[in-house]
Design a protein around this motif. Structure first.
Motif, PDB file in Angstrom:
ATOM      1  N   GLU A   3       0.814  -1.210   0.000  1.00  0.00           N
ATOM      2  CA  GLU A   3       0.000   0.000   0.000  1.00  0.00           C
ATOM      3  C   GLU A   3       0.849   1.263   0.000  1.00  0.00           C
ATOM      4  OE1 GLU A   3      -2.705  -0.278   3.261  1.00  0.00           O
ATOM      5  OE2 GLU A   3      -4.011  -1.682   2.221  1.00  0.00           O
ATOM      6  N   THR A   4       2.077   1.171   0.497  1.00  0.00           N
ATOM      7  CA  THR A   4       2.998   2.314   0.481  1.00  0.00           C
ATOM      8  C   THR A   4       4.407   1.790   0.669  1.00  0.00           C
ATOM      9  OG1 THR A   4       3.405   4.543   1.345  1.00  0.00           O
ATOM     10  CG2 THR A   4       2.932   2.826   2.957  1.00  0.00           C
ATOM     11  N   GLN A   5       5.374   2.696   0.579  1.00  0.00           N
ATOM     12  CA  GLN A   5       6.765   2.375   0.859  1.00  0.00           C
ATOM     13  C   GLN A   5       7.326   3.433   1.800  1.00  0.00           C
ATOM     14  OE1 GLN A   5       7.643   2.363  -3.523  1.00  0.00           O
ATOM     15  NE2 GLN A   5       8.882   0.582  -3.019  1.00  0.00           N
ATOM     16  N   VAL A   6       8.355   3.072   2.550  1.00  0.00           N
ATOM     17  CA  VAL A   6       9.094   4.059   3.325  1.00  0.00           C
ATOM     18  C   VAL A   6      10.461   4.210   2.684  1.00  0.00           C
ATOM     19  CG1 VAL A   6       7.867   3.760   5.501  1.00  0.00           C
ATOM     20  CG2 VAL A   6       9.807   2.279   4.990  1.00  0.00           C
ATOM     21  N   LEU A   7      10.969   5.439   2.674  1.00  0.00           N
ATOM     22  CA  LEU A   7      12.227   5.735   2.006  1.00  0.00           C
ATOM     23  C   LEU A   7      13.407   5.547   2.948  1.00  0.00           C
ATOM     24  CD1 LEU A   7      11.248   8.924  -0.025  1.00  0.00           C
ATOM     25  CD2 LEU A   7      10.879   6.508  -0.579  1.00  0.00           C
ATOM     26  N   LEU A   8      14.582   5.494   2.367  1.00  0.00           N
ATOM     27  CA  LEU A   8      15.816   5.378   3.148  1.00  0.00           C
ATOM     28  C   LEU A   8      15.872   6.477   4.197  1.00  0.00           C
ATOM     29  CD1 LEU A   8      18.697   4.108   3.454  1.00  0.00           C
ATOM     30  CD2 LEU A   8      19.473   5.890   1.865  1.00  0.00           C
ATOM     31  N   GLY A   9      16.081   6.083   5.454  1.00  0.00           N
ATOM     32  CA  GLY A   9      16.199   7.052   6.541  1.00  0.00           C
ATOM     33  C   GLY A   9      14.887   7.545   7.111  1.00  0.00           C
ATOM     34  N   VAL A 143       2.195   2.288 -10.191  1.00  0.00           N
ATOM     35  CA  VAL A 143       1.992   1.035  -9.461  1.00  0.00           C
ATOM     36  C   VAL A 143       1.416   1.414  -8.108  1.00  0.00           C
ATOM     37  CG1 VAL A 143       3.066  -0.965  -8.346  1.00  0.00           C
ATOM     38  CG2 VAL A 143       3.837  -0.269 -10.615  1.00  0.00           C
ATOM     39  N   LEU A 144       0.336   0.762  -7.705  1.00  0.00           N
ATOM     40  CA  LEU A 144      -0.295   1.069  -6.423  1.00  0.00           C
ATOM     41  C   LEU A 144       0.707   0.912  -5.290  1.00  0.00           C
ATOM     42  CD1 LEU A 144      -2.958   1.785  -4.991  1.00  0.00           C
ATOM     43  CD2 LEU A 144      -3.358  -0.674  -4.719  1.00  0.00           C
ATOM     44  N   GLY A 145       0.828   1.941  -4.464  1.00  0.00           N
ATOM     45  CA  GLY A 145       1.750   1.923  -3.332  1.00  0.00           C
ATOM     46  C   GLY A 145       3.124   2.455  -3.641  1.00  0.00           C
ATOM     47  N   GLY A 146       3.409   2.762  -4.920  1.00  0.00           N
ATOM     48  CA  GLY A 146       4.744   3.197  -5.307  1.00  0.00           C
ATOM     49  C   GLY A 146       5.123   4.552  -4.745  1.00  0.00           C
ATOM     50  N   LEU A 152       5.202   4.989  -9.023  1.00  0.00           N
ATOM     51  CA  LEU A 152       4.441   5.879  -8.147  1.00  0.00           C
ATOM     52  C   LEU A 152       2.966   5.548  -8.266  1.00  0.00           C
ATOM     53  CD1 LEU A 152       5.911   9.410  -9.018  1.00  0.00           C
ATOM     54  CD2 LEU A 152       6.131   8.275  -6.805  1.00  0.00           C
ATOM     55  N   ASP A 153       2.192   5.949  -7.267  1.00  0.00           N
ATOM     56  CA  ASP A 153       0.751   6.037  -7.466  1.00  0.00           C
ATOM     57  C   ASP A 153       0.353   7.510  -7.377  1.00  0.00           C
ATOM     58  OD1 ASP A 153       0.664   6.581  -4.718  1.00  0.00           O
ATOM     59  OD2 ASP A 153      -0.111   4.604  -4.169  1.00  0.00           O
ATOM     60  N   CYS A 154      -0.932   7.797  -7.585  1.00  0.00           N
ATOM     61  CA  CYS A 154      -1.351   9.199  -7.713  1.00  0.00           C
ATOM     62  C   CYS A 154      -1.077  10.000  -6.452  1.00  0.00           C
ATOM     63  CB  CYS A 154      -2.831   9.273  -8.106  1.00  0.00           C
ATOM     64  SG  CYS A 154      -4.004   8.672  -6.858  1.00  0.00           S
ATOM     65  N   SER A 155      -1.384   9.432  -5.299  1.00  0.00           N
ATOM     66  CA  SER A 155      -1.166  10.168  -4.055  1.00  0.00           C
ATOM     67  C   SER A 155       0.304  10.183  -3.659  1.00  0.00           C
ATOM     68  CB  SER A 155      -2.016   9.574  -2.927  1.00  0.00           C
ATOM     69  OG  SER A 155      -1.762   8.188  -2.766  1.00  0.00           O
ATOM     70  N   GLY A 156       1.058   9.155  -4.097  1.00  0.00           N
ATOM     71  CA  GLY A 156       2.490   9.152  -3.836  1.00  0.00           C
ATOM     72  C   GLY A 156       3.185  10.328  -4.496  1.00  0.00           C
ATOM     73  N   VAL A 216      -4.097  18.678 -15.955  1.00  0.00           N
ATOM     74  CA  VAL A 216      -3.678  18.091 -14.685  1.00  0.00           C
ATOM     75  C   VAL A 216      -2.329  17.402 -14.834  1.00  0.00           C
ATOM     76  CG1 VAL A 216      -4.882  15.889 -15.122  1.00  0.00           C
ATOM     77  CG2 VAL A 216      -4.445  16.608 -12.766  1.00  0.00           C
ATOM     78  N   LEU A 217      -1.538  17.458 -13.772  1.00  0.00           N
ATOM     79  CA  LEU A 217      -0.307  16.675 -13.634  1.00  0.00           C
ATOM     80  C   LEU A 217      -0.630  15.559 -12.653  1.00  0.00           C
ATOM     81  CD1 LEU A 217       2.755  16.027 -13.658  1.00  0.00           C
ATOM     82  CD2 LEU A 217       3.097  17.957 -12.111  1.00  0.00           C
ATOM     83  N   HIS A 218      -0.537  14.308 -13.113  1.00  0.00           N
ATOM     84  CA  HIS A 218      -0.946  13.197 -12.242  1.00  0.00           C
ATOM     85  C   HIS A 218      -0.295  11.898 -12.700  1.00  0.00           C
ATOM     86  CE1 HIS A 218      -4.620  11.803 -14.869  1.00  0.00           C
ATOM     87  NE2 HIS A 218      -3.656  12.257 -15.624  1.00  0.00           N
ATOM     88  N   THR A 219      -0.510  10.858 -11.880  1.00  0.00           N
ATOM     89  CA  THR A 219      -0.027   9.513 -12.195  1.00  0.00           C
ATOM     90  C   THR A 219      -1.241   8.601 -12.296  1.00  0.00           C
ATOM     91  OG1 THR A 219       1.965   9.985 -10.879  1.00  0.00           O
ATOM     92  CG2 THR A 219       1.603   7.701 -11.550  1.00  0.00           C
ATOM     93  N   PRO A 220      -1.815   8.454 -13.486  1.00  0.00           N
ATOM     94  CA  PRO A 220      -3.046   7.678 -13.628  1.00  0.00           C
ATOM     95  C   PRO A 220      -2.795   6.176 -13.618  1.00  0.00           C
ATOM     96  CG  PRO A 220      -2.349   8.494 -15.763  1.00  0.00           C
ATOM     97  CD  PRO A 220      -1.386   9.061 -14.750  1.00  0.00           C
ATOM     98  N   GLY A 221      -3.760   5.417 -13.115  1.00  0.00           N
ATOM     99  CA  GLY A 221      -3.657   3.970 -13.134  1.00  0.00           C
ATOM    100  C   GLY A 221      -3.464   3.441 -14.539  1.00  0.00           C
ATOM    101  N   GLY A 222      -2.511   2.532 -14.700  1.00  0.00           N
ATOM    102  CA  GLY A 222      -2.226   1.965 -16.002  1.00  0.00           C
ATOM    103  C   GLY A 222      -1.385   2.845 -16.898  1.00  0.00           C
ATOM    104  N   GLY A 223      -0.978   4.023 -16.417  1.00  0.00           N
ATOM    105  CA  GLY A 223      -0.200   4.950 -17.238  1.00  0.00           C
ATOM    106  C   GLY A 223       1.084   5.359 -16.562  1.00  0.00           C
TER     107      GLY A 223
END
Length: 247
Positions: A3-9, A143-146, A152-156, A216-223
């Motif tokens: 569902e999400t990732q955490v970054l280094l640090g 990708v969901l959770g990216g 990335l996903d849209c909210s990411g 819009v600037l976004h990350t759409p599903g499948g794109g």
């Protein structure tokens, strides 16, 4: 499902340990799911001790930045966009940073910006800054959770672009939509957030207004992360208010 990732640090709070896994909360990713931060499980081998506090942080502004050991050999480690690491020393064209567990590495000065200890406490950002920052990730696949340059996903995209600029937003679209001021869509401006939902269903998509109405600037599903004019399906699910964060 990731569902999400955490970054280094990125700091986490360990809630529970089970075999080789730890249940954690990520305080830099606020969520209605847990008041302590976005909850989930992470391999325990990926956890390390907290870096000591420093007065400055390096915030990665490149898609990813190579980290190099002090001796000069590559340590096969990269810091993704929006990674935040404590600064030990600024050395001309490089910055020496602390890594989790207490080791040190350097990264190129032009791959990051230096912020002070008040980082992630401000909501004073400009629309142009937000758009330029988010455009760093144009072309990155959905990708969901990216949360990295790999996907990335849209909210990411929205969450990390704001993190680079010092704003701590929630992780998911429905929480981000409630984090700013609601503005009627006819008053939408550059840097606002378009929010999308099906009738009687939760918010499912979010993007950054490039120019109203409808670009819009976004990350759409499948794109991939892109700038485009909203199509008929997006217009059908577009909410009648935008979320305004930028001044």
């Amino acid at each position: 499902m990731v569902e999400t990732q955490v970054l280094l640090g990125e700091p986490v709070t360990v809630v529970e340990e089970y075999k080789d896994w730890s249940r954690i909360c990520a305080p830099w990713q606020p969520s209605r799911k847990d008041s302590r931060g976005y909850p989930g499980w992470i391999p325990s081998r990926d956890l390390a001790s907290v870096c000591p506090p420093e007065p400055q942080f390096a915030v990665v502004t490149a898609r990813r930045a190579e980290l190099v050991e002090q001796q000069g050999s590559a340590c096969a480690l990269f810091a993704p966009w929006a990674t935040i690491l404590p600064v030990r020393e600024i050395l001309g064209t490089t910055v020496r940073v602390m890594l989790p567990g207490g080791t040190q590495a350097t990264l190129n000065r032009d791959a990051c910006v230096i912020r002070d200890s008040a980082y992630l406490s401000s909501f004073d950002i400009k629309a142009e800054e937000l758009l330029v920052t988010a455009m760093t990730m144009l072309g990155i696949p959905h990708v969901l959770g990216g949360m990295t340059e790999a996907a990335l996903d849209c909210s990411g995209l929205v969450h990390l672009a704001c993190r680079v600029l010092g704003v701590q937003l929630p992780r998911e679209a429905h929480d981000i939509a409630g984090a700013g001021n609601a503005v009627p869509i006819e008053n939408a401006a550059e840097g606002d957030f378009y929010v999308f939902r099906e009738p009687e269903k939760p918010i499912h998509h979010i993007g950054i207004v490039v120019s109203p109405p409808g670009t819009v600037l976004h990350t759409p599903g499948g794109g991939v992360t892109t700038i485009e004019q909203l199509d008929s399906d997006r217009l059908r699910t577009l909410m009648d208010v935008v979320t305004r964060l930028c001044s």
